[in-house]
Design an enzyme around this catalytic site. Sequence first.
Site, PDB file in Angstrom:
ATOM      1  N   HIS A 205       0.802  -1.222   0.000  1.00  0.00           N
ATOM      2  CA  HIS A 205       0.000   0.000   0.000  1.00  0.00           C
ATOM      3  C   HIS A 205       0.833   1.269   0.000  1.00  0.00           C
ATOM      4  O   HIS A 205       0.306   2.353  -0.113  1.00  0.00           O
ATOM      5  CB  HIS A 205      -0.943   0.023   1.210  1.00  0.00           C
ATOM      6  CG  HIS A 205      -0.229   0.264   2.507  1.00  0.00           C
ATOM      7  ND1 HIS A 205       0.444  -0.731   3.166  1.00  0.00           N
ATOM      8  CD2 HIS A 205      -0.034   1.386   3.225  1.00  0.00           C
ATOM      9  CE1 HIS A 205       0.992  -0.232   4.260  1.00  0.00           C
ATOM     10  NE2 HIS A 205       0.725   1.060   4.324  1.00  0.00           N
TER      11      HIS A 205
HETATM   12  C1  UD1 Z   1      -2.065   4.928   6.494  1.00  0.00           C
HETATM   13  C2  UD1 Z   1      -0.760   5.289   7.200  1.00  0.00           C
HETATM   14  C3  UD1 Z   1       0.261   4.166   6.983  1.00  0.00           C
HETATM   15  C4  UD1 Z   1      -0.298   2.839   7.414  1.00  0.00           C
HETATM   16  C5  UD1 Z   1      -1.591   2.584   6.644  1.00  0.00           C
HETATM   17  C6  UD1 Z   1      -2.204   1.255   7.050  1.00  0.00           C
HETATM   18  C7  UD1 Z   1      -0.271   7.707   7.236  1.00  0.00           C
HETATM   19  C8  UD1 Z   1       0.649   8.746   6.721  1.00  0.00           C
HETATM   20  N1  UD1 Z   1      -0.178   6.502   6.640  1.00  0.00           N
HETATM   21  O1  UD1 Z   1      -1.780   4.909   5.093  1.00  0.00           O
HETATM   22  O2  UD1 Z   1       1.410   4.447   7.771  1.00  0.00           O
HETATM   23  O3  UD1 Z   1       0.639   1.827   7.128  1.00  0.00           O
HETATM   24  O4  UD1 Z   1      -2.497   3.670   6.958  1.00  0.00           O
HETATM   25  O5  UD1 Z   1      -3.294   0.880   6.333  1.00  0.00           O
HETATM   26  O6  UD1 Z   1      -1.008   7.972   8.153  1.00  0.00           O
HETATM   27  N2  UD1 Z   1      -9.027   4.751   1.949  1.00  0.00           N
HETATM   28  C9  UD1 Z   1     -10.250   4.155   1.818  1.00  0.00           C
HETATM   29  N3  UD1 Z   1     -10.892   3.741   2.953  1.00  0.00           N
HETATM   30  C10 UD1 Z   1     -10.357   3.902   4.193  1.00  0.00           C
HETATM   31  C11 UD1 Z   1      -9.115   4.524   4.298  1.00  0.00           C
HETATM   32  C12 UD1 Z   1      -8.449   4.928   3.182  1.00  0.00           C
HETATM   33  O7  UD1 Z   1     -10.755   3.987   0.726  1.00  0.00           O
HETATM   34  O8  UD1 Z   1     -11.003   3.494   5.185  1.00  0.00           O
HETATM   35  C13 UD1 Z   1      -8.293   5.171   0.729  1.00  0.00           C
HETATM   36  C14 UD1 Z   1      -8.585   6.596   0.343  1.00  0.00           C
HETATM   37  O9  UD1 Z   1      -8.608   6.677  -1.039  1.00  0.00           O
HETATM   38  C15 UD1 Z   1      -7.379   7.355   0.877  1.00  0.00           C
HETATM   39  C16 UD1 Z   1      -6.267   6.332   0.703  1.00  0.00           C
HETATM   40  O10 UD1 Z   1      -6.903   5.077   0.950  1.00  0.00           O
HETATM   41  O11 UD1 Z   1      -7.150   8.530   0.189  1.00  0.00           O
HETATM   42  C17 UD1 Z   1      -5.113   6.504   1.640  1.00  0.00           C
HETATM   43  O12 UD1 Z   1      -5.576   6.531   3.021  1.00  0.00           O
HETATM   44  P1  UD1 Z   1      -4.732   7.302   4.150  1.00  0.00           P
HETATM   45  O13 UD1 Z   1      -5.347   7.120   5.478  1.00  0.00           O
HETATM   46  O14 UD1 Z   1      -4.470   8.681   3.696  1.00  0.00           O
HETATM   47  O15 UD1 Z   1      -3.314   6.571   4.143  1.00  0.00           O
HETATM   48  P2  UD1 Z   1      -2.969   5.011   4.031  1.00  0.00           P
HETATM   49  O16 UD1 Z   1      -2.348   4.777   2.694  1.00  0.00           O
HETATM   50  O17 UD1 Z   1      -4.114   4.164   4.440  1.00  0.00           O
END
Ligand code: UD1
Length: 367
Positions: A205
Amino acid sequence: MHIVSIVGARPNFVKIAPIARACCGMEGVRHTLIHTGQHYDRAMSDSFFDVLGIPEPDVNLNVGSGSHGVQTGKVMIAIEPVLQELQPDWVVTVGDVNSTAAAALVAVKLGLKTVHVEAGLRSFDRTMPEEINRLVTDAISDELFVTEQAALDNLKNEGVADEIVHFTGNVMIDSLVHALPKVEAAQAWKSFGLEKGSYVLVTLHRPSNVDQRESLEGLVHALSDISKRTPVLFPAHPRTKARLEEFGLLAMFTESGRVHLTAPQDYQSFLSLVTGARAMLTDSGGIQEETTYLGIPCITLRPNTERPSTINLGTNELVTPEYKPVMEAFGRIASGSWKEGTVPPLWDGKAAERIVRILGELDGQGR
Ligand code: UD1
Protein backbone atom coordinates in the site's frame (compact mmCIF):
# COMPACT_ATOMS: atom_id res chain seq x y z
CA MET A 1 -5.93 8.33 36.65
CA HIS A 2 -7.61 9.27 33.37
CA ILE A 3 -5.95 8.05 30.14
CA VAL A 4 -7.13 9.24 26.72
CA SER A 5 -5.94 7.12 23.76
CA ILE A 6 -6.02 8.23 20.15
CA VAL A 7 -6.50 5.91 17.16
CA GLY A 8 -6.91 6.74 13.49
CA ALA A 9 -5.72 4.09 11.08
CA ARG A 10 -5.65 0.31 10.83
CA PRO A 11 -2.30 -0.38 12.56
CA ASN A 12 -3.31 1.91 15.46
CA PHE A 13 -6.29 -0.31 16.27
CA VAL A 14 -4.04 -3.33 16.77
CA LYS A 15 -1.73 -1.34 19.05
CA ILE A 16 -4.41 0.28 21.18
CA ALA A 17 -6.43 -2.90 21.88
CA PRO A 18 -4.06 -4.26 24.58
CA ILE A 19 -3.68 -0.79 26.13
CA ALA A 20 -7.47 -0.45 26.41
CA ARG A 21 -7.60 -3.92 27.99
CA ALA A 22 -4.79 -3.15 30.44
CA CYS A 23 -6.56 0.08 31.49
CA CYS A 24 -9.78 -1.85 32.10
CA GLY A 25 -7.93 -4.37 34.26
CA MET A 26 -6.26 -1.79 36.47
CA GLU A 27 -8.03 -0.32 39.47
CA GLY A 28 -8.50 3.44 39.50
CA VAL A 29 -7.86 3.85 35.77
CA ARG A 30 -10.44 5.52 33.53
CA HIS A 31 -9.94 5.11 29.78
CA THR A 32 -11.39 7.26 27.01
CA LEU A 33 -10.91 6.36 23.34
CA ILE A 34 -10.89 8.92 20.52
CA HIS A 35 -11.10 7.66 16.89
CA THR A 36 -10.03 10.32 14.41
CA GLY A 37 -11.78 8.53 11.52
CA GLN A 38 -8.65 8.54 9.28
CA HIS A 39 -9.66 5.02 8.26
CA TYR A 40 -13.40 4.66 7.93
CA ASP A 41 -14.28 1.72 5.61
CA ARG A 42 -15.80 -1.23 7.43
CA ALA A 43 -12.93 -3.47 6.30
CA MET A 44 -10.30 -0.93 7.38
CA SER A 45 -11.84 0.13 10.68
CA ASP A 46 -15.05 -1.34 12.24
CA SER A 47 -14.08 -4.96 11.64
CA PHE A 48 -10.89 -4.36 13.65
CA PHE A 49 -12.83 -2.96 16.58
CA ASP A 50 -15.10 -6.05 16.55
CA VAL A 51 -12.37 -8.67 16.29
CA LEU A 52 -9.89 -6.98 18.65
CA GLY A 53 -12.61 -6.34 21.24
CA ILE A 54 -11.81 -2.63 21.39
CA PRO A 55 -14.56 -0.67 23.16
CA GLU A 56 -16.66 1.63 20.97
CA PRO A 57 -14.82 4.94 20.61
CA ASP A 58 -16.16 7.53 23.07
CA VAL A 59 -15.59 10.18 20.40
CA ASN A 60 -15.33 9.84 16.59
CA LEU A 61 -13.91 12.85 14.78
CA ASN A 62 -14.81 11.49 11.30
CA VAL A 63 -11.98 13.31 9.51
CA GLY A 64 -11.72 10.81 6.59
CA SER A 65 -9.19 10.91 3.74
CA GLY A 66 -7.36 13.88 2.25
CA SER A 67 -3.89 15.19 1.46
CA HIS A 68 -1.43 15.05 4.35
CA GLY A 69 -1.97 18.71 5.20
CA VAL A 70 -5.73 18.43 5.07
CA GLN A 71 -5.87 15.19 7.06
CA THR A 72 -3.42 16.36 9.74
CA GLY A 73 -5.09 19.76 9.98
CA LYS A 74 -8.58 18.30 10.26
CA VAL A 75 -7.51 16.01 13.12
CA MET A 76 -5.88 18.94 14.93
CA ILE A 77 -8.93 21.19 14.58
CA ALA A 78 -11.37 18.49 15.62
CA ILE A 79 -9.41 17.05 18.55
CA GLU A 80 -8.49 20.30 20.30
CA PRO A 81 -11.86 21.08 21.93
CA VAL A 82 -12.32 17.40 22.88
CA LEU A 83 -8.98 17.19 24.72
CA GLN A 84 -9.56 20.61 26.27
CA GLU A 85 -12.87 19.39 27.67
CA LEU A 86 -11.55 16.00 28.88
CA GLN A 87 -8.35 17.29 30.60
CA PRO A 88 -6.91 13.76 31.05
CA ASP A 89 -3.82 12.86 33.09
CA TRP A 90 -2.23 11.24 30.01
CA VAL A 91 -2.78 11.41 26.26
CA VAL A 92 -1.54 8.20 24.62
CA THR A 93 -0.60 8.12 20.93
CA VAL A 94 0.62 5.01 19.10
CA GLY A 95 2.57 4.33 15.91
CA ASP A 96 3.33 6.73 13.09
CA VAL A 97 0.22 7.66 11.14
CA ASN A 98 -0.95 11.21 10.46
CA SER A 99 -3.45 11.01 13.35
CA THR A 100 -0.59 10.21 15.76
CA ALA A 101 1.44 13.35 15.02
CA ALA A 102 -1.63 15.59 14.79
CA ALA A 103 -2.99 14.48 18.18
CA ALA A 104 0.39 14.78 19.90
CA LEU A 105 0.92 18.32 18.60
CA VAL A 106 -2.42 19.47 19.96
CA ALA A 107 -2.14 17.63 23.28
CA VAL A 108 1.32 19.02 24.07
CA LYS A 109 0.27 22.59 23.24
CA LEU A 110 -2.70 22.22 25.59
CA GLY A 111 -0.18 21.38 28.33
CA LEU A 112 -1.42 17.78 28.60
CA LYS A 113 1.11 15.06 29.45
CA THR A 114 1.64 13.15 26.23
CA VAL A 115 2.96 9.65 25.66
CA HIS A 116 4.21 8.00 22.46
CA VAL A 117 4.01 4.22 22.26
CA GLU A 118 6.38 2.68 19.66
CA ALA A 119 8.80 5.59 19.95
CA GLY A 120 12.33 5.83 18.57
CA LEU A 121 11.90 3.82 15.36
CA ARG A 122 13.72 5.46 12.45
CA SER A 123 13.97 4.52 8.78
CA PHE A 124 16.22 7.59 8.22
CA ASP A 125 14.15 8.19 5.09
CA ARG A 126 12.42 11.55 5.30
CA THR A 127 10.47 10.95 2.09
CA MET A 128 8.26 8.61 4.17
CA PRO A 129 5.35 10.46 5.79
CA GLU A 130 5.56 8.01 8.69
CA GLU A 131 9.18 9.02 9.41
CA ILE A 132 8.15 12.65 9.76
CA ASN A 133 5.28 11.62 12.02
CA ARG A 134 7.67 9.58 14.20
CA LEU A 135 10.23 12.39 14.48
CA VAL A 136 7.62 15.01 15.36
CA THR A 137 5.78 12.84 17.87
CA ASP A 138 8.95 11.71 19.66
CA ALA A 139 10.41 15.22 19.78
CA ILE A 140 7.42 16.65 21.67
CA SER A 141 6.12 13.77 23.81
CA ASP A 142 6.76 13.67 27.57
CA GLU A 143 7.25 9.90 27.90
CA LEU A 144 8.49 7.47 25.23
CA PHE A 145 7.75 3.72 25.22
CA VAL A 146 9.96 1.65 22.92
CA THR A 147 9.79 -1.78 21.31
CA GLU A 148 13.38 -2.64 20.42
CA GLN A 149 17.07 -1.93 20.96
CA ALA A 150 17.50 0.19 17.80
CA ALA A 151 14.85 2.59 19.09
CA LEU A 152 16.76 3.00 22.37
CA ASP A 153 19.96 3.70 20.38
CA ASN A 154 18.23 6.22 18.10
CA LEU A 155 16.76 8.20 20.99
CA LYS A 156 20.12 8.23 22.76
CA ASN A 157 21.82 9.51 19.59
CA GLU A 158 19.19 12.25 19.37
CA GLY A 159 20.05 13.35 22.91
CA VAL A 160 16.76 12.31 24.54
CA ALA A 161 17.00 12.08 28.34
CA ASP A 162 17.16 8.46 29.57
CA GLU A 163 14.51 8.99 32.25
CA ILE A 164 11.69 9.59 29.74
CA VAL A 165 12.52 6.45 27.70
CA HIS A 166 10.95 3.13 28.76
CA PHE A 167 11.77 -0.21 27.09
CA THR A 168 8.47 -2.05 27.53
CA GLY A 169 8.16 -4.36 24.51
CA ASN A 170 5.75 -4.42 21.62
CA VAL A 171 2.00 -3.79 21.94
CA MET A 172 1.41 -5.13 18.43
CA ILE A 173 2.80 -8.47 19.62
CA ASP A 174 0.52 -8.23 22.70
CA SER A 175 -2.45 -8.27 20.33
CA LEU A 176 -0.99 -11.16 18.39
CA VAL A 177 -0.33 -13.26 21.50
CA HIS A 178 -3.85 -12.53 22.75
CA ALA A 179 -5.44 -13.51 19.43
CA LEU A 180 -3.31 -16.57 18.70
CA PRO A 181 -5.66 -19.33 19.98
CA LYS A 182 -8.53 -18.02 17.81
CA VAL A 183 -6.17 -17.31 14.91
CA GLU A 184 -4.88 -20.87 14.93
CA ALA A 185 -8.40 -22.29 14.99
CA ALA A 186 -9.63 -20.05 12.14
CA GLN A 187 -7.68 -21.73 9.27
CA ALA A 188 -8.70 -18.83 7.05
CA TRP A 189 -6.79 -20.22 4.02
CA LYS A 190 -9.48 -22.87 3.62
CA SER A 191 -12.06 -20.30 2.55
CA PHE A 192 -9.78 -19.46 -0.41
CA GLY A 193 -9.39 -23.14 -1.34
CA LEU A 194 -5.73 -23.11 -0.24
CA GLU A 195 -3.63 -25.45 1.87
CA LYS A 196 -1.49 -24.55 4.85
CA GLY A 197 2.08 -23.68 3.88
CA SER A 198 1.29 -23.70 0.16
CA TYR A 199 0.72 -20.03 -0.73
CA VAL A 200 2.37 -16.61 -0.67
CA LEU A 201 0.54 -13.80 1.14
CA VAL A 202 0.94 -10.23 -0.15
CA THR A 203 0.11 -6.73 1.08
CA LEU A 204 1.13 -3.52 -0.69
CA HIS A 205 0.00 0.00 0.00
CA ARG A 206 2.99 2.33 0.24
CA PRO A 207 2.68 5.25 -2.20
CA SER A 208 6.27 4.63 -3.39
CA ASN A 209 5.27 1.10 -4.53
CA VAL A 210 1.73 1.57 -5.78
CA ASP A 211 1.28 5.15 -7.00
CA GLN A 212 3.60 4.97 -10.05
CA ARG A 213 2.62 2.72 -12.93
CA GLU A 214 6.17 1.45 -13.56
CA SER A 215 6.84 0.40 -9.95
CA LEU A 216 3.50 -1.31 -9.52
CA GLU A 217 3.77 -3.06 -12.89
CA GLY A 218 7.14 -4.64 -11.96
CA LEU A 219 5.68 -5.99 -8.74
CA VAL A 220 2.51 -7.26 -10.44
CA HIS A 221 4.71 -9.00 -13.02
CA ALA A 222 6.70 -10.68 -10.22
CA LEU A 223 3.54 -11.77 -8.37
CA SER A 224 2.08 -13.14 -11.57
CA ASP A 225 5.27 -15.21 -12.21
CA ILE A 226 5.48 -16.38 -8.57
CA SER A 227 1.89 -17.57 -8.84
CA LYS A 228 2.88 -19.97 -11.63
CA ARG A 229 4.78 -21.92 -8.92
CA THR A 230 2.88 -21.00 -5.73
CA PRO A 231 -0.62 -19.51 -5.40
CA VAL A 232 -0.64 -15.85 -4.34
CA LEU A 233 -3.23 -14.38 -1.97
CA PHE A 234 -3.42 -10.59 -2.11
CA PRO A 235 -5.80 -8.69 0.24
CA ALA A 236 -5.58 -5.24 -1.34
CA HIS A 237 -5.70 -1.89 0.47
CA PRO A 238 -8.30 0.43 -1.19
CA ARG A 239 -5.50 2.67 -2.50
CA THR A 240 -3.77 -0.29 -4.18
CA LYS A 241 -7.00 -1.65 -5.66
CA ALA A 242 -7.73 1.75 -7.18
CA ARG A 243 -4.23 1.98 -8.74
CA LEU A 244 -4.39 -1.56 -10.17
CA GLU A 245 -7.64 -0.59 -11.89
CA GLU A 246 -6.39 2.83 -13.01
CA PHE A 247 -3.20 1.38 -14.57
CA GLY A 248 -5.04 -1.53 -16.22
CA LEU A 249 -2.92 -4.12 -14.36
CA LEU A 250 -5.66 -6.45 -13.17
CA ALA A 251 -5.53 -8.40 -16.44
CA MET A 252 -2.07 -9.77 -15.53
CA PHE A 253 -3.60 -11.42 -12.47
CA THR A 254 -6.56 -12.79 -14.40
CA GLU A 255 -4.23 -14.32 -17.00
CA SER A 256 -2.17 -16.16 -14.37
CA GLY A 257 -5.38 -17.41 -12.72
CA ARG A 258 -3.55 -18.15 -9.46
CA VAL A 259 -3.50 -14.69 -7.88
CA HIS A 260 -6.46 -14.32 -5.51
CA LEU A 261 -7.14 -10.61 -5.17
CA THR A 262 -9.41 -10.02 -2.17
CA ALA A 263 -10.74 -7.23 0.02
CA PRO A 264 -8.71 -6.23 3.14
CA GLN A 265 -9.16 -8.91 5.79
CA ASP A 266 -10.15 -8.45 9.41
CA TYR A 267 -7.38 -8.84 12.00
CA GLN A 268 -8.07 -12.45 12.94
CA SER A 269 -8.50 -13.73 9.37
CA PHE A 270 -5.41 -11.88 8.20
CA LEU A 271 -3.20 -13.26 10.98
CA SER A 272 -4.57 -16.71 10.33
CA LEU A 273 -3.53 -16.29 6.68
CA VAL A 274 -0.05 -15.23 7.85
CA THR A 275 0.32 -18.34 10.03
CA GLY A 276 -0.61 -20.55 7.06
CA ALA A 277 1.62 -18.81 4.49
CA ARG A 278 4.78 -20.24 2.94
CA ALA A 279 6.05 -16.65 2.81
CA MET A 280 4.94 -13.03 3.14
CA LEU A 281 5.62 -10.21 0.68
CA THR A 282 4.80 -6.81 2.15
CA ASP A 283 5.64 -3.12 2.42
CA SER A 284 3.92 -2.74 5.79
CA GLY A 285 5.66 -1.81 9.03
CA GLY A 286 3.85 -4.03 11.51
CA ILE A 287 3.72 -7.17 9.38
CA GLN A 288 7.53 -7.34 9.54
CA GLU A 289 7.14 -7.75 13.31
CA GLU A 290 4.24 -10.21 13.17
CA THR A 291 6.08 -12.53 10.75
CA THR A 292 9.20 -12.36 12.93
CA TYR A 293 7.18 -13.43 15.96
CA LEU A 294 5.53 -16.24 13.97
CA GLY A 295 8.75 -17.37 12.22
CA ILE A 296 7.31 -16.86 8.73
CA PRO A 297 9.79 -15.77 6.00
CA CYS A 298 9.12 -12.12 5.13
CA ILE A 299 10.23 -10.22 2.02
CA THR A 300 9.87 -6.51 2.76
CA LEU A 301 9.54 -4.53 -0.46
CA ARG A 302 11.26 -1.38 0.75
CA PRO A 303 14.77 0.14 0.65
CA ASN A 304 14.86 0.56 4.44
CA THR A 305 13.14 -0.43 7.65
CA GLU A 306 12.57 1.35 10.95
CA ARG A 307 12.34 -2.09 12.59
CA PRO A 308 15.86 -3.56 12.21
CA SER A 309 15.41 -6.22 14.90
CA THR A 310 13.14 -8.05 12.45
CA ILE A 311 16.20 -8.39 10.21
CA ASN A 312 18.97 -8.83 12.82
CA LEU A 313 16.97 -11.30 14.91
CA GLY A 314 13.89 -12.21 12.90
CA THR A 315 12.83 -13.67 9.56
CA ASN A 316 12.66 -10.42 7.62
CA GLU A 317 14.79 -9.22 4.70
CA LEU A 318 14.69 -5.99 2.71
CA VAL A 319 14.32 -6.56 -1.02
CA THR A 320 14.36 -3.88 -3.74
CA PRO A 321 10.76 -3.64 -4.97
CA GLU A 322 11.55 -4.60 -8.56
CA TYR A 323 10.93 -7.73 -10.62
CA LYS A 324 14.41 -9.35 -10.54
CA PRO A 325 15.29 -8.94 -6.83
CA VAL A 326 11.81 -10.13 -5.82
CA MET A 327 12.11 -13.26 -7.97
CA GLU A 328 15.60 -13.96 -6.59
CA ALA A 329 14.40 -13.64 -2.98
CA PHE A 330 11.36 -15.80 -3.61
CA GLY A 331 13.67 -18.42 -5.19
CA ARG A 332 15.61 -18.62 -1.91
CA ILE A 333 12.40 -19.16 0.06
CA ALA A 334 11.15 -21.79 -2.40
CA SER A 335 14.45 -23.70 -2.15
CA GLY A 336 14.31 -23.66 1.66
CA SER A 337 17.45 -21.56 2.16
CA TRP A 338 15.82 -18.62 4.00
CA LYS A 339 17.17 -17.81 7.48
CA GLU A 340 15.57 -18.99 10.73
CA GLY A 341 14.70 -16.25 13.20
CA THR A 342 14.31 -15.62 16.91
CA VAL A 343 11.83 -13.43 18.81
CA PRO A 344 13.24 -10.05 20.00
CA PRO A 345 13.44 -9.35 23.77
CA LEU A 346 10.22 -8.40 25.60
CA TRP A 347 7.97 -9.31 22.68
CA ASP A 348 6.02 -11.43 25.14
CA GLY A 349 2.44 -10.16 25.18
CA LYS A 350 2.85 -8.02 28.30
CA ALA A 351 3.96 -4.63 26.93
CA ALA A 352 0.63 -2.83 27.50
CA GLU A 353 0.47 -3.93 31.14
CA ARG A 354 3.98 -2.55 31.67
CA ILE A 355 3.05 0.73 29.99
CA VAL A 356 -0.10 1.33 32.05
CA ARG A 357 1.70 0.34 35.25
CA ILE A 358 4.54 2.80 34.52
CA LEU A 359 2.02 5.56 33.73
CA GLY A 360 0.45 4.91 37.14
CA GLU A 361 3.86 5.11 38.85
CA LEU A 362 4.81 8.31 37.02
CA ASP A 363 1.44 9.83 37.86
CA GLY A 364 2.02 8.95 41.52
CA GLN A 365 5.39 10.74 41.36
CA GLY A 366 3.63 13.82 39.92
CA ARG A 367 5.39 13.54 36.54
C1 UD1 B 1 -2.06 4.93 6.49
C2 UD1 B 1 -0.76 5.29 7.20
C3 UD1 B 1 0.26 4.17 6.98
C4 UD1 B 1 -0.30 2.84 7.41
C5 UD1 B 1 -1.59 2.58 6.64
C6 UD1 B 1 -2.20 1.25 7.05
C7 UD1 B 1 -0.27 7.71 7.24
C8 UD1 B 1 0.65 8.75 6.72
N1 UD1 B 1 -0.18 6.50 6.64
O1 UD1 B 1 -1.78 4.91 5.09
O2 UD1 B 1 1.41 4.45 7.77
O3 UD1 B 1 0.64 1.83 7.13
O4 UD1 B 1 -2.50 3.67 6.96
O5 UD1 B 1 -3.29 0.88 6.33
O6 UD1 B 1 -1.01 7.97 8.15
N2 UD1 B 1 -9.03 4.75 1.95
C9 UD1 B 1 -10.25 4.16 1.82
N3 UD1 B 1 -10.89 3.74 2.95
C10 UD1 B 1 -10.36 3.90 4.19
C11 UD1 B 1 -9.11 4.52 4.30
C12 UD1 B 1 -8.45 4.93 3.18
O7 UD1 B 1 -10.75 3.99 0.73
O8 UD1 B 1 -11.00 3.49 5.19
C13 UD1 B 1 -8.29 5.17 0.73
C14 UD1 B 1 -8.58 6.60 0.34
O9 UD1 B 1 -8.61 6.68 -1.04
C15 UD1 B 1 -7.38 7.35 0.88
C16 UD1 B 1 -6.27 6.33 0.70
O10 UD1 B 1 -6.90 5.08 0.95
O11 UD1 B 1 -7.15 8.53 0.19
C17 UD1 B 1 -5.11 6.50 1.64
O12 UD1 B 1 -5.58 6.53 3.02
P1 UD1 B 1 -4.73 7.30 4.15
O13 UD1 B 1 -5.35 7.12 5.48
O14 UD1 B 1 -4.47 8.68 3.70
O15 UD1 B 1 -3.31 6.57 4.14
P2 UD1 B 1 -2.97 5.01 4.03
O16 UD1 B 1 -2.35 4.78 2.69
O17 UD1 B 1 -4.11 4.16 4.44
